[in-house]
Design a protein around this motif. Structure first.
Motif, PDB file in Angstrom:
ATOM      1  N   GLU A 223       0.803  -1.215   0.000  1.00  0.00           N
ATOM      2  CA  GLU A 223       0.000   0.000   0.000  1.00  0.00           C
ATOM      3  C   GLU A 223       0.841   1.272   0.000  1.00  0.00           C
ATOM      4  O   GLU A 223       0.296   2.369  -0.082  1.00  0.00           O
ATOM      5  N   GLY A 224       2.167   1.114   0.093  1.00  0.00           N
ATOM      6  CA  GLY A 224       3.035   2.274   0.226  1.00  0.00           C
ATOM      7  C   GLY A 224       2.952   3.241  -0.936  1.00  0.00           C
ATOM      8  O   GLY A 224       2.801   4.454  -0.754  1.00  0.00           O
ATOM      9  N   TRP A 225       3.040   2.723  -2.158  1.00  0.00           N
ATOM     10  CA  TRP A 225       2.989   3.600  -3.325  1.00  0.00           C
ATOM     11  C   TRP A 225       1.653   4.317  -3.406  1.00  0.00           C
ATOM     12  O   TRP A 225       1.590   5.509  -3.715  1.00  0.00           O
ATOM     13  N   TYR A 226       0.588   3.589  -3.150  1.00  0.00           N
ATOM     14  CA  TYR A 226      -0.743   4.200  -3.197  1.00  0.00           C
ATOM     15  C   TYR A 226      -0.838   5.345  -2.189  1.00  0.00           C
ATOM     16  O   TYR A 226      -1.303   6.457  -2.514  1.00  0.00           O
ATOM     17  N   ASP A 227      -0.382   5.103  -0.954  1.00  0.00           N
ATOM     18  CA  ASP A 227      -0.440   6.137   0.082  1.00  0.00           C
ATOM     19  C   ASP A 227       0.437   7.334  -0.279  1.00  0.00           C
ATOM     20  O   ASP A 227       0.040   8.489  -0.072  1.00  0.00           O
ATOM     21  N   LEU A 228       1.630   7.064  -0.801  1.00  0.00           N
ATOM     22  CA  LEU A 228       2.542   8.152  -1.149  1.00  0.00           C
ATOM     23  C   LEU A 228       1.976   9.003  -2.283  1.00  0.00           C
ATOM     24  O   LEU A 228       2.026  10.240  -2.231  1.00  0.00           O
ATOM     25  N   TRP A 230      -1.278   9.332  -3.385  1.00  0.00           N
ATOM     26  CA  TRP A 230      -2.476  10.127  -3.089  1.00  0.00           C
ATOM     27  C   TRP A 230      -2.174  11.259  -2.119  1.00  0.00           C
ATOM     28  O   TRP A 230      -2.728  12.370  -2.245  1.00  0.00           O
ATOM     29  N   SER A 231      -1.317  11.026  -1.142  1.00  0.00           N
ATOM     30  CA  SER A 231      -0.980  12.104  -0.207  1.00  0.00           C
ATOM     31  C   SER A 231      -0.198  13.208  -0.905  1.00  0.00           C
ATOM     32  O   SER A 231      -0.421  14.403  -0.651  1.00  0.00           O
ATOM     33  N   TYR A 614      -2.198   7.566  16.196  1.00  0.00           N
ATOM     34  CA  TYR A 614      -1.791   6.404  15.400  1.00  0.00           C
ATOM     35  C   TYR A 614      -0.819   5.522  16.176  1.00  0.00           C
ATOM     36  O   TYR A 614      -0.934   4.293  16.162  1.00  0.00           O
ATOM     37  N   ARG A 626       2.980   3.328   7.981  1.00  0.00           N
ATOM     38  CA  ARG A 626       2.096   3.845   6.938  1.00  0.00           C
ATOM     39  C   ARG A 626       1.886   5.342   7.115  1.00  0.00           C
ATOM     40  O   ARG A 626       1.836   6.100   6.134  1.00  0.00           O
ATOM     41  N   LEU A 627       1.771   5.788   8.349  1.00  0.00           N
ATOM     42  CA  LEU A 627       1.578   7.209   8.603  1.00  0.00           C
ATOM     43  C   LEU A 627       2.803   8.010   8.179  1.00  0.00           C
ATOM     44  O   LEU A 627       2.682   9.137   7.674  1.00  0.00           O
ATOM     45  N   ILE A 630       2.538   8.542   4.461  1.00  0.00           N
ATOM     46  CA  ILE A 630       1.549   9.575   4.136  1.00  0.00           C
ATOM     47  C   ILE A 630       2.093  10.961   4.471  1.00  0.00           C
ATOM     48  O   ILE A 630       1.952  11.911   3.680  1.00  0.00           O
TER      49      ILE A 630
END
Length: 673
Positions: A223-228, A230-231, A614, A626-627, A630
């Motif tokens: 999920e790292g790329w997705y979070d990076l 979109w943020s 968190y 994950r935070l 982001i």
């Protein structure tokens, strides 16, 4: 099959084939430079806005890992460390070369008050200045590493945390921070493929992971790329929207009167929120405590008492300039008190051999030596000596070329480098023990010294302080990376190469970005107030004239004593590992709350509270890592898009609407900026 793919890539870098730095690869350096340039843009923008930058070593390692997952052959843990080291060296140049403090301070000079006209460096002159201070700290790193990492084994909390993160992401056992059983880098041939397998290349055997580590790694990898992305996109979009509609970053939540007259407005910057996450809840709490005391109590007091009769935001006659002095006293007291245990311990270590005798010294030296790398992976001593001599000689010459004899004498610059070297040792030791590099206080020590040897010379005072601060800040930041490399078995020489390359490239990147900002905006000004510039200049003037604003000396003394005591308590508690240490207010963070308008601190508190929730409620599910991803996207998104806004402003593209900017605080509106 995966192992054979790895083998085809690793084999050209086998130490028996291509040297003993297999982690020093072109791809690692290029990825590090790319990440470092993004951090550099971000730090320059944020530094000019708030005076605070982030080293972002953990973030560099995380982003490097995410990029690595897209490659046919992922980066080894040691390559990730080269990525991180190169990125940090590139990204911290705005502070190391004084672009967020020293250079803006020189533009505030006046002939009437300082005997010197404002100094605005050209692109070539700024490059020359950057070259003069960019490499001194790099060459200081190897000998300091031997002392504080190998001999004294200082913890360097951030560097150790990064090493643990890299171990988790690469399914390696936690680093052995005891250092007693480590055997260093050992190339071992894989029986099947006759090459060095990636896990063996780390010098650590593969062990079973616990469920928590597996969860954290899976969260980042899947999920790292997705979070990076979109943020990054959300933060960048908000920044671009604020360029066209400036009121978005100057919301008068407390009413137009408080916004216009007392500077109480809110900047909903996701970059500030991300920085608050990275800083952590205790630091942001200290910053907001300082903000409240400075802007809700002392600012009105100084205004209503007639001590600061000018507009509240005026740095000369207003409340903001009045509380600046209290901030300066707090920073100096906090930094100096926190350094005392380090200095006393250093003196104790120096005199101990004379008490015990030479035989005991030799035995102690043998027992203390914990070097885990072979000579061909260390930075040779002759490189260090030649590098220091060249960097000091060339640096002294370049400073003379850029500023001339009227700025600072060559002999004084040379003394500045020597003093910077000594202060760097103190700063690095403080960083290694407390995770705080008190560069602001060290720079002030240098200013105090130069007020004695070159009295009355404002320009020399600021430049000399900048030289000392550059060495201490750069050596400290790089030492955190070297600690990470030591725990994860990366080559110190490979990291040294990365530091040199990163610093060299960043000279051009930082200088170009700063010159463009100067052409598009007034610095210091509404959009980029550069608060630390006023700290540098105000102290230089105080040391020359000895005059403080009315009644500020009393408050400066009281707050200095209070935070000197708090700093002593914090240092004492931290050395004994007591939990209360992190909740004792940080003097430097408290003082930063004074320097910046409330909007900067409030947004960071939101990030700090988010980090705390968190960490206390979701960390077991990988939420903490994950935070961080982001938060990194938030910070980098605004930093990169601010370059887009800079280009738009340079091309003459104006704002779409100044609606809501009646309070006069929207930096992008033509009538304001």
């Amino acid at each position: 099959m995966a192992l054979r793919n790895w083998s085809s890539f690793i084999k050209p870098w086998h130490p028996q084939v291509s040297g003993s730095q297999p982690e020093f690869t072109l791809r690692a350096v290029l990825i590090g430079l790319a990440i470092g340039c993004l951090i550099c843009f971000t730090n320059l923008s944020l530094g000019l806005q708030s005076g605070w930058i982030s080293m972002m070593s953990i973030q560099s390692a995380l982003i490097g890992f995410l990029i690595s997952r897209t490659l046919p052959a992922p980066l080894t843990p040691q390559e990730i460390i080269v990525v991180q080291t190169t990125a940090v060296a590139t990204g911290t140049m705005p502070l190391a070369a004084g672009f967020v403090g020293i250079l803006p301070a020189l533009t505030l000079l006046s002939v009437e008050r300082d005997g010197s006209p404002p100094i605005h460096l050209s692109w070539l002159a700024a490059v020359g200045w950057s070259c003069s201070v960019a490499f001194f700290g790099v060459f200081l790193s190897p000998p300091i590493r031997k002392q504080v990492i190998i001999e004294e084994q200082l913890p360097f909390p951030s560097g150790t945390a990064t090493a643990h993160l890299i171990s988790v992401l690469h399914r390696l056992p936690p680093p052995d921070t005891s250092l007693r059983h480590r055997t260093g880098y050992r190339p071992v041939e894989d029986e099947e493929d006759d090459v060095v397998a990636p896990d063996i290349l780390a010098g650590i055997p593969v062990v079973e992971e616990d469920e928590e580590d597996t969860t954290e790694r899976d969260v980042v990898e899947h999920e790292g790329w997705y979070d990076l992305v979109w943020s990054f996109a959300v933060s960048g979009s908000l920044t671009l929207a604020a360029y066209f509609y400036p009121v978005l970053f100057a919301l008068p939540l407390f009413g137009n009167y408080l916004a216009k007259e007392w500077l109480w407005y809110f900047t909903p910057s996701l970059s500030y929120v991300g920085q608050g996450v990275i800083m952590g809840f205790p630091t942001t709490l200290s910053m907001n405590f300082g903000m409240f005391v400075g802007w809700a109590l002392l600012s009105p007091l100084s205004k209503w008492s007639g001590w600061a009769p000018g507009p509240v935001g005026d740095m000369s006659t207003g409340a903001r300039g009045w509380i600046l002095w209290i901030s300066l006293g707090i920073m100096c007291a906090d930094s100096l008190i926190s350094l005392l245990p380090v200095v006393l311990e250093y003196i104790s270590d120096a005199v101990r051999p004379w008490r015990r005798g030479h035989s005991n010294v030799e035995e102690s030296d043998i027992q203390k030596h914990h070097e885990t790398e072979t000579e061909d992976r260390l930075v040779p001593t002759d490189w260090v000596i030649k590098g220091l001599l060249l960097s000091i000689s060339i640096g002294t010459f370049l400073v003379w070329i850029v500023f001339g004899n009227q700025g600072i004498k060559p002999w004084a610059t040379f003394i500045g480098f020597v003093l910077g070297g000594m202060l760097s040792i103190i700063g690095v030791r403080a960083l290694g023990e407390t995770d705080l590099n008190p560069v602001s206080g060290l720079g002030k020590i240098s200013q105090l010294f130069f007020a004695w040897i070159q009295p009355g010379n404002i320009v020399a005072n600021i430049i000399a302080g900048g030289v000392a601060e550059a060495g201490a800040q750069q050596a400290g930041d790089l030492m955190q990376d070297l600690k990470t490399g030591h725990l994860c078995h990366a080559s110190p020489r490979a990291q040294f190469y990365g530091q040199l390359i990163g610093s060299s490239v960043s000279i051009l990147v930082t200088t170009t970005a700063y010159i463009l900002y100067n052409r598009a905006y007034t610095i210091p000004g509404p959009s980029f107030p550069a608060p630390t510039a006023y700290v540098w200049l105000s102290l230089a003037r105080l040391l020359r004239d000895g005059q403080l604003p009315e009644h500020s000396a009393v408050f400066m003394g009281v707050f200095s004593i209070v935070f000197g005591l708090l700093s002593g308590a914090k240092t004492y508690s931290a050395k004994r590992g007591h939990w209360i240490a992190k909740w004792i207010p940080s003097g430097v963070a408290f003082a930063i709350g004074f320097l910046n308008t409330p909007s900067f601190s409030i947004a960071r508190l939101i990030g700090g509270v988010t980090e705390y929730i968190y960490r206390t409620r979701f960390a077991k599910d990988g939420g903490d890592i994950r935070l961080i991803v982001i938060a990194s996207g938030f910070v980098l998104g605004e930093g990169v898009v601010s370059i887009v806004a800079l280009v738009l402003r340079t091309l003459g593209v104006g704002v779409a609407s100044c609606f809501g900017c009646g309070h006069g605080l929207c930096g992008g509106c033509p009538a304001i900026s």
